[in-house]
Design a protein around this motif. Structure first.
Motif, PDB file in Angstrom:
ATOM      1  N   ASN A  70       0.847  -1.180   0.000  1.00 49.60           N
ATOM      2  CA  ASN A  70       0.000   0.000   0.000  1.00 49.60           C
ATOM      3  C   ASN A  70       0.893   1.244   0.000  1.00 49.60           C
ATOM      4  OD1 ASN A  70      -2.803  -1.327   0.717  1.00 49.60           O
ATOM      5  ND2 ASN A  70      -1.313  -2.199   2.138  1.00 49.60           N
ATOM      6  N   VAL A  71       0.518   2.243  -0.780  1.00 46.22           N
ATOM      7  CA  VAL A  71       1.320   3.466  -0.879  1.00 46.22           C
ATOM      8  C   VAL A  71       0.460   4.666  -0.493  1.00 46.22           C
ATOM      9  CG1 VAL A  71       2.635   4.986  -2.399  1.00 46.22           C
ATOM     10  CG2 VAL A  71       2.806   2.501  -2.678  1.00 46.22           C
ATOM     11  N   ILE A  72       0.979   5.442   0.453  1.00 46.47           N
ATOM     12  CA  ILE A  72       0.314   6.662   0.907  1.00 46.47           C
ATOM     13  C   ILE A  72       1.202   7.852   0.553  1.00 46.47           C
ATOM     14  CG2 ILE A  72      -0.506   7.977   2.897  1.00 46.47           C
ATOM     15  CD1 ILE A  72      -0.878   5.322   4.372  1.00 46.47           C
ATOM     16  N   VAL A  73       0.643   8.808  -0.163  1.00 44.70           N
ATOM     17  CA  VAL A  73       1.322  10.080  -0.387  1.00 44.70           C
ATOM     18  C   VAL A  73       0.637  11.125   0.485  1.00 44.70           C
ATOM     19  CG1 VAL A  73       1.752  11.943  -2.028  1.00 44.70           C
ATOM     20  CG2 VAL A  73       2.115   9.568  -2.722  1.00 44.70           C
ATOM     21  N   VAL A  74       1.405  11.737   1.364  1.00 42.49           N
ATOM     22  CA  VAL A  74       0.864  12.822   2.191  1.00 42.49           C
ATOM     23  C   VAL A  74       1.280  14.126   1.524  1.00 42.49           C
ATOM     24  CG1 VAL A  74       0.720  13.824   4.494  1.00 42.49           C
ATOM     25  CG2 VAL A  74       1.136  11.364   4.232  1.00 42.49           C
ATOM     26  N   ASP A  75       0.325  14.746   0.857  1.00 40.69           N
ATOM     27  CA  ASP A  75       0.589  15.966   0.091  1.00 40.69           C
ATOM     28  C   ASP A  75       0.328  17.176   0.987  1.00 40.69           C
ATOM     29  OD1 ASP A  75       0.876  18.031  -1.660  1.00 40.69           O
ATOM     30  OD2 ASP A  75      -0.597  17.325  -3.109  1.00 40.69           O
ATOM     31  N   ASP A  76       1.400  17.783   1.459  1.00 35.51           N
ATOM     32  CA  ASP A  76       1.274  18.868   2.433  1.00 35.51           C
ATOM     33  C   ASP A  76       1.079  20.221   1.749  1.00 35.51           C
ATOM     34  OD1 ASP A  76       1.166  20.110   4.899  1.00 35.51           O
ATOM     35  OD2 ASP A  76       3.345  20.294   5.090  1.00 35.51           O
ATOM     36  N   GLY A  77      -0.103  20.370   1.159  1.00 27.03           N
ATOM     37  CA  GLY A  77      -0.493  21.665   0.604  1.00 27.03           C
ATOM     38  C   GLY A  77       0.186  22.043  -0.690  1.00 27.03           C
ATOM     39  N   SER A  78       0.512  21.070  -1.528  1.00 26.39           N
ATOM     40  CA  SER A  78       1.136  21.394  -2.816  1.00 26.39           C
ATOM     41  C   SER A  78       0.199  22.234  -3.679  1.00 26.39           C
ATOM     42  CB  SER A  78       1.500  20.116  -3.569  1.00 26.39           C
ATOM     43  OG  SER A  78       2.528  19.413  -2.917  1.00 26.39           O
ATOM     44  N   THR A  79       0.794  23.169  -4.423  1.00 21.82           N
ATOM     45  CA  THR A  79       0.016  24.029  -5.325  1.00 21.82           C
ATOM     46  C   THR A  79       0.412  23.807  -6.784  1.00 21.82           C
ATOM     47  OG1 THR A  79       1.634  25.821  -5.015  1.00 21.82           O
ATOM     48  CG2 THR A  79      -0.296  25.813  -3.566  1.00 21.82           C
ATOM     49  N   ASP A  80       1.203  22.770  -7.048  1.00 23.54           N
ATOM     50  CA  ASP A  80       1.693  22.527  -8.404  1.00 23.54           C
ATOM     51  C   ASP A  80       0.968  21.379  -9.109  1.00 23.54           C
ATOM     52  OD1 ASP A  80       2.638  20.417  -6.922  1.00 23.54           O
ATOM     53  OD2 ASP A  80       4.714  20.552  -7.623  1.00 23.54           O
ATOM     54  N   GLY A  81      -0.162  20.965  -8.541  1.00 25.69           N
ATOM     55  CA  GLY A  81      -0.950  19.907  -9.182  1.00 25.69           C
ATOM     56  C   GLY A  81      -0.465  18.502  -8.887  1.00 25.69           C
ATOM     57  N   THR A  82       0.300  18.341  -7.814  1.00 30.55           N
ATOM     58  CA  THR A  82       0.842  17.021  -7.476  1.00 30.55           C
ATOM     59  C   THR A  82      -0.266  15.992  -7.276  1.00 30.55           C
ATOM     60  OG1 THR A  82       2.865  17.903  -6.471  1.00 30.55           O
ATOM     61  CG2 THR A  82       2.163  15.725  -5.764  1.00 30.55           C
ATOM     62  N   SER A  83      -1.242  16.322  -6.453  1.00 36.28           N
ATOM     63  CA  SER A  83      -2.296  15.351  -6.141  1.00 36.28           C
ATOM     64  C   SER A  83      -3.109  14.970  -7.373  1.00 36.28           C
ATOM     65  CB  SER A  83      -3.224  15.906  -5.052  1.00 36.28           C
ATOM     66  OG  SER A  83      -2.565  15.954  -3.802  1.00 36.28           O
ATOM     67  N   LEU A  84      -3.439  15.942  -8.209  1.00 28.39           N
ATOM     68  CA  LEU A  84      -4.213  15.653  -9.417  1.00 28.39           C
ATOM     69  C   LEU A  84      -3.435  14.732 -10.355  1.00 28.39           C
ATOM     70  CD1 LEU A  84      -5.804  19.151 -10.211  1.00 28.39           C
ATOM     71  CD2 LEU A  84      -6.952  17.096  -9.350  1.00 28.39           C
ATOM     72  N   ALA A  85      -2.145  14.970 -10.474  1.00 26.36           N
ATOM     73  CA  ALA A  85      -1.318  14.127 -11.340  1.00 26.36           C
ATOM     74  C   ALA A  85      -1.260  12.702 -10.815  1.00 26.36           C
ATOM     75  CB  ALA A  85       0.085  14.717 -11.450  1.00 26.36           C
ATOM     76  N   ILE A  86      -1.156  12.556  -9.510  1.00 30.59           N
ATOM     77  CA  ILE A  86      -1.122  11.216  -8.916  1.00 30.59           C
ATOM     78  C   ILE A  86      -2.450  10.510  -9.133  1.00 30.59           C
ATOM     79  CG2 ILE A  86      -0.927   9.919  -6.756  1.00 30.59           C
ATOM     80  CD1 ILE A  86       0.941  12.138  -5.745  1.00 30.59           C
TER      81      ILE A  86
END
Length: 301
Positions: free
Chosen positions: A36-52
């Motif tokens: 299982n892989v967890i990415v904790v995105d601490d407030g990125s504004t460069d579209g990191t979460s959407l890309a993932i």
């Protein structure tokens, strides 16, 4: 395919390309299928979460508000994984790219002995020299870093959080990393050192390799790479490894009350000696001293 109760936790902030490269590495290694892989995105504004979300739908994304920093993000990921039944937690920085099978080896090592916390041996991708590994403490002095180059397994006093495996048993014993005292730096070393003081073994595995560039800046007393005032300002920035609150508590955690005096000497008194030295000596003279030191193969201070 049923995944093992192992959770890889990756804290990220505004490094989309680097984060995606890390996930691509895990995919190519087969780790995304097994763990299982967890990415904790601490407030990125460069579209990191959407890309993932668009490229790696199986990856769990936990959002932060930009104030988690490294340790807070790791803690949030561990708490989530614990609730989901994790037996093992893998700390992985997004700029750390494990070799195929490296995470398997760390998990297997931890399974072989419940008293082990296992760390990988990292190498600089440009020079292929060891970068991150473990911390050795000897006679009141911290030696950054020690590496498992000549031994298959090397015991140490603290582990870097770039690539490490921790069992649920350790969380049950000592809880989670302290994100209040160590928001960005030293949360990994102090946590693993606390585990060692509670009877656990910290092991660097030579066979669990990864590429990870050591980007920690070092002050050259002979030729500073930025204005002296900037070094002082770093003492008050959370994102700096010189942040006073984290570093003072790090010395205290590692050396007890003696660590406070050690911190004052190393980070306050020595800084001003450095400041005075640079101010009163010509740069040409300092450059000559630097060349002499390099020729004699003395380490820079």
């Amino acid at each position: 395919m049923n995944k093992q109760p192992v959770y890889i936790i990756i804290p990220v902030h505004n490094r989309k390309a680097i984060t995606l490269k890390c996930l691509e590495t895990l995919q190519n290694n087969g780790d995304l299928d097994k763990y299982n892989v967890i990415v904790v995105d601490d407030g990125s504004t460069d579209g990191t979460s959407l890309a993932i979300q668009s490229q790696y739908t199986e990856v769990i994304i936990l959002p932060g508000d930009g104030n988690l920093w490294w340790t807070g993000a790791i803690k949030k990921g561990m708490e989530y994984a614990y609730q989901k039944g994790a037996e093992f937690f893998i700390w992985l920085n997004d700029d750390c790219y494990p070799y195929k099978g490296s995470i398997d080896k760390l998990v297997d090592l931890c399974k072989s002995d419940p008293k082990i916390i296992a760390g990988g041996q990292c190498f600089d991708p440009d020079t292929l020299t060891p970068s991150y590994g473990g911390i050795g403490v000897k006679e009141g002095k911290v030696n950054f870093f020690i590496h498992a180059q000549n031994k298959a397994l090397l015991e140490c006093d603290g582990l870097a959080g770039n690539l490490a495996c921790i069992s649920k048993q350790i969380v049950d014993k000592i809880g989670y990393p302290n994100s209040s005292l160590f928001p960005q730096y030293y949360g990994d070393v102090t946590y693993t050192n606390t585990a060692k003081k509670n009877g656990y073994k910290l092991i660097i595995s030579q066979s669990a390799k990864a590429f990870c560039k050591n980007d920690h800046p070092r002050i050259s007393w002979l030729n500073p790479d930025k204005p002296l005032l900037a070094y002082w300002q770093d003492y008050f920035k959370i994102k700096s490894s010189s942040y006073w609150k984290a570093e003072l508590n790090y010395y205290k955690a590692m050396f007890g009350l003696q660590g406070i005096g050690l911190y004052v000497y190393r980070k306050i008194i020595r800084f001003w000696l450095f400041f005075i030295f640079v101010k009163i000596t010509p740069s040409s003279f300092r450059q000559s001293l630097k060349q002499i030191k390099q020729g004699l193969k003395f380490p820079m201070i």
